[in-house]
Design an enzyme around this catalytic site. Structure first.
Site, mmCIF file in Angstrom:
data_model
loop_
_atom_site.group_PDB
_atom_site.id
_atom_site.type_symbol
_atom_site.label_atom_id
_atom_site.label_comp_id
_atom_site.label_asym_id
_atom_site.label_seq_id
_atom_site.Cartn_x
_atom_site.Cartn_y
_atom_site.Cartn_z
ATOM 1 N N TYR A 154 -6.250 0.126 15.474
ATOM 2 C CA TYR A 154 -4.869 0.554 16.687
ATOM 3 C C TYR A 154 -5.667 -0.179 18.295
ATOM 4 C CZ TYR A 154 -2.147 1.963 12.403
ATOM 5 O OH TYR A 154 -1.614 2.467 11.675
ATOM 6 N N GLU A 169 -4.438 -0.874 7.847
ATOM 7 C CA GLU A 169 -3.487 -0.784 9.059
ATOM 8 C C GLU A 169 -3.490 -1.104 10.231
ATOM 9 O OE1 GLU A 169 -3.039 3.236 9.451
ATOM 10 O OE2 GLU A 169 -3.458 4.511 7.238
ATOM 11 N N HIS A 192 -8.760 0.519 9.849
ATOM 12 C CA HIS A 192 -7.654 0.747 10.496
ATOM 13 C C HIS A 192 -7.548 0.359 12.180
ATOM 14 C CE1 HIS A 192 -6.090 3.519 7.350
ATOM 15 N NE2 HIS A 192 -6.976 2.404 6.563
ATOM 16 N N TRP A 206 1.243 -1.526 8.980
ATOM 17 C CA TRP A 206 1.811 -0.411 9.066
ATOM 18 C C TRP A 206 3.169 0.130 9.406
ATOM 19 C CZ3 TRP A 206 0.696 4.556 6.007
ATOM 20 C CH2 TRP A 206 1.341 5.484 6.449
ATOM 21 N N ARG A 254 1.127 -1.143 0.347
ATOM 22 C CA ARG A 254 0.082 -0.403 0.103
ATOM 23 C C ARG A 254 0.709 0.813 0.062
ATOM 24 N NH1 ARG A 254 -2.657 3.248 4.074
ATOM 25 N NH2 ARG A 254 -5.112 4.068 3.815
ATOM 26 N N ASN A 308 -7.281 8.130 1.949
ATOM 27 C CA ASN A 308 -6.964 7.383 3.452
ATOM 28 C C ASN A 308 -7.352 8.086 4.338
ATOM 29 O OD1 ASN A 308 -4.562 6.328 5.486
ATOM 30 N ND2 ASN A 308 -4.601 7.489 6.283
ATOM 31 N N GLU A 309 -8.408 7.312 5.652
ATOM 32 C CA GLU A 309 -9.027 7.891 6.694
ATOM 33 C C GLU A 309 -9.754 9.478 6.636
ATOM 34 O OE1 GLU A 309 -5.679 7.470 9.593
ATOM 35 O OE2 GLU A 309 -5.509 5.821 10.130
#
Length: 417
Positions: free
Chosen positions: A219, A246, A217, A275, A75, A152-153
């Site tokens: 986290y 991610e 993503h 990432w 990516r 992205n996001e």
């Protein structure tokens, strides 16, 4: 999730690629029944690593190292100027060329939308569409190798209720302009979708366009196994294609359950992209997989992601069949030749014992980035004879040749056992 980085975090982990012929060939990637298929109709599961290209345009050779680490997908971060650089069509074409040279599927992502609605410097998905139109000449015609991650996001923790309409509008604008690629759409809330906006509205987006992959993503929001599994199941149970775009093994907003992210995506055949290769700053340097873009210097996260349980080496992702030639070959995608004169293997699976030497099309091949490729592997067979530099030295095919006035052994032959 908010990113406090000089080079933003975008972990998109590419997962196993299990070729399983399931639908008719198409000009590029396609989505059906919650699965991704390549242009030959074989199932493809993206598994790989994010590369922060826009901040480090001179590190394009990292793609070869990412491939050598076992990835089948990379990516690549692009920008329209928010970060001080802007990739034009010729630069995007060069990136795609490097992806093709290394048999990687390119997921190209536009990073300037990161945190829109909360970060005043972020741009909208409508602006992202204009960027993709500006590089259209580089990506149209390369649908076999490229997916487009629109933005992205694309929303932070404010105004994210607009995610659904903005996403559908962006998709429709790209389709109207002739983009037929598989489109990847990121979740709002800095990609983590803690509000479940993408989860709840994904069917409406999929109904508007059938060639879409959703990307979350993971986290700090996903710090338990139940949260990881429940979120991903919400998509797979409804036949929606989802990838973990991610994730890392640590973050400032909490401690992600990377073990479950890696094991569950593997068991469920869900794509994942980690990432990131290198270059993180502003306190999140721990998300680098290698130190200073040096593929020989793995960090703890890199060791975990590449060599650990359910990591890239364990998954052994298969390359897209447009590269491997199964079930069809693509002109101009020859994997190339190693410095020692042997062809590169089209897949690491051709080397079951992991010594860097494989066997394809009735001859030896070299795994890109292995010791056999870099010249650090001994050039002498176990029986003490040197390896032949060419199979042509062995005209009768018994594994023994004659070079420089002495016998030599054909690598991988019966004489080499």
């Amino acid at each position: 999730m908010r990113r406090a980085i000089a080079l933003m975090i975008g972990v998109l982990i590419a997962l196993v690629g299990i070729p399983a012929t399931a639908q008719a060939a198409s000009p590029g990637f396609s989505v059906s029944g919650g699965k991704i298929y390549d242009a030959n109709g074989a199932q493809f599961i993206p598994q790989g690593i994010n590369h922060a290209h826009t901040w480090y345009p001179d590190e394009l050779d990292s793609l070869a190292a990412i491939r050598a680490a076992g990835a089948n997908t990379v990516r690549v971060v692009l920008s329209g100027g928010r970060w001080g650089t802007s990739e034009n069509a010729s630069e995007v074409a060069a990136i795609i060329g490097e992806c093709k040279a290394n048999q990687l599927v390119c997921i190209l992502e536009y990073h300037d939308t990161t945190g829109y609605g909360e970060d005043s410097s972020a741009t909208s998905l409508a602006a992202a569409v204009q960027y993709w139109k500006s590089v259209k000449s580089a990506v149209v015609g390369r649908e076999k190798y490229v997916m487009i991650n629109i933005g992205n996001e694309p929303f932070g923790n404010s105004s994210y209720s607009g995610w659904t309409s903005a996403t559908i509008s962006a998709i429709q604008a790209l389709r109207a302009d002739g983009f037929t690629h598989t489109l990847v759409v990121d979740a709002p809330n800095w990609g983590q979708d803690w509000s479940n906006t993408m989860r709840d509205n994904a069917p409406a987006v999929a109904a508007a366009d059938g060639n879409v992959v959703f990307s979350v993503h993971m986290y700090g929001v996903y710090d338990t196994a139940a949260e990881v599994r429940t979120y991903l199941d919400a998509f797979t149970s409804r036949g929606l294609a989802i990838i973990v775009g991610e994730f890392g093994d640590n973050h400032s907003d909490g401690n992600p359950d990377e073990a479950t992210i890696m094991s569950y995506t593997r068991s469920q055949g869900i794509g994942m992209l980690g990432w990131s290769w290198s270059g993180n700053g502003s306190g999140v340097e721990y998300l680098d997989m290698v130190n200073g873009f040096n593929s020989s210097s793995l960090t703890a996260w890199g060791q975990r992601f590449i060599n650990g349980v359910d990591g890239l080496k364990a998954r052994n992702p298969q390359v897209a069949t447009v590269y491997s030639g199964d079930p069809g070959t693509d002109p101009g995608t020859d994997p190339g030749t190693a410095p020692n004169g042997y062809p590169y293997c089209s897949s690491a699976s051709s080397d079951p014992d992991g010594d860097g030497w494989g066997w394809e099309q009735s001859r030896s091949c070299v795994v890109r980035g292995s010791a056999a490729d870099t010249g650090t592997q001994p050039s002498t067979a176990p029986n003490g004879y040197p390896y032949c530099s060419s199979t042509s030295s062995d005209p009768d095919g018994d594994g023994w040749g004659w070079e420089q006035s002495r016998s030599c052994v054909v690598r991988g032959s019966a004489a080499d056992r």
